[in-house]
Enzyme design. Structure first.
Site, PDB file in Angstrom:
ATOM      1  N   ASP A  16      -6.769  -1.577  -4.722  1.00 13.26           N
ATOM      2  CA  ASP A  16      -8.288  -1.419  -3.711  1.00 13.26           C
ATOM      3  C   ASP A  16      -9.223  -0.340  -4.572  1.00 13.26           C
ATOM      4  OD1 ASP A  16      -6.996  -2.845  -1.798  1.00 13.26           O
ATOM      5  OD2 ASP A  16      -5.799  -1.138  -1.004  1.00 13.26           O
TER       6      ASP A  16
ATOM      7  N   ASP B 170       1.095  -1.264  -0.106  1.00 12.11           N
ATOM      8  CA  ASP B 170       0.225   0.160  -0.179  1.00 12.11           C
ATOM      9  C   ASP B 170       1.044   1.297  -0.005  1.00 12.11           C
ATOM     10  OD1 ASP B 170      -2.444  -1.405  -0.027  1.00 12.11           O
ATOM     11  OD2 ASP B 170      -2.466  -1.466   2.074  1.00 12.11           O
TER      12      ASP B 170
END
Length: 199
Positions: free
Chosen positions: A167, A150
């Site tokens: 995501d 991330d």
């Protein structure tokens, strides 16, 4: 015709059922090239989402490792480096293996669904493609590294966890599928009830 089968005229008046919802709908020969193109476009779009996600993550792992736990501001958004073993947006970090299994099942379900019932409505088509590409992106991370990379943060949402392009694709895909469901329901309600065939 006297003495004939009384059921046959009724059967001839009934519309032909081309699918029962349990398997692929039979196609006319002229429909097959269109289906091939649609399928190619679907999987190409999913592959594009997956490739873009993996390419950016590769750059992040090479250039942003020093930002581990540090936020680099860029106005409304920022960059960081985070290893996420949970679900999208860092949810449930202690269920890494479960998310891997779930992701595999989701990928399998989307592919089978598209083969059995090719998406004809644009929201469903793009929604499934974005969802497939996003799930594959994070699944690739889990299988190769044991965690998801991330790197995107929103400073104006202080408690919002770091996330990635996969995501975002999953979120967009889910939103498009919700819109598709709503549109389908509205159109279904607007359809006039079918009249029974005269006997």
């Amino acid at each position: 015709q006297a003495g004939g089968d009384p059921v046959r005229p009724l059967l001839l008046q009934m519309p032909e059922q081309t699918g029962n919802g349990l398997g692929p709908t039979p196609l006319e020969p002229e429909q097959r090239p269109r289906l091939v193109l649609r399928s190619a476009a679907f999987f190409a779009l999913a592959a594009l989402v997956w490739g873009l996600d993996q390419g950016v993550k590769s750059w992040v792992r090479e250039h942003l490792v020093d930002l581990h736990g540090i936020l680099e501001h860029h106005g409304l958004w920022g960059l960081t480096y985070s290893q996420n073993k949970g679900g999208a947006f860092g949810l449930f970090p202690h269920f890494a293996q479960a998310f891997t299994v779930i992701a595999l099942l989701v990928v399998f379900a989307i592919i089978v669904y598209f083969i059995v019932k090719p998406a004809k409505e644009p929201f469903e088509f793009f929604g499934l493609a974005f969802l497939l590409g996003g799930v594959l992106g994070n699944l690739t991370d889990r299988l190769l590294f044991g965690h998801v990379t991330d790197f995107i943060v929103l400073p104006w949402l202080r408690r919002w966890p770091a996330f990635n392009l996969a995501d975002s694709a999953i979120t967009i895909g889910a939103g498009l599928l919700i819109i598709s469901t709503i549109v389908h329901s509205i159109h279904h309600e607007e359809e006039p009830p079918s009249e029974a065939n005269p006997v």
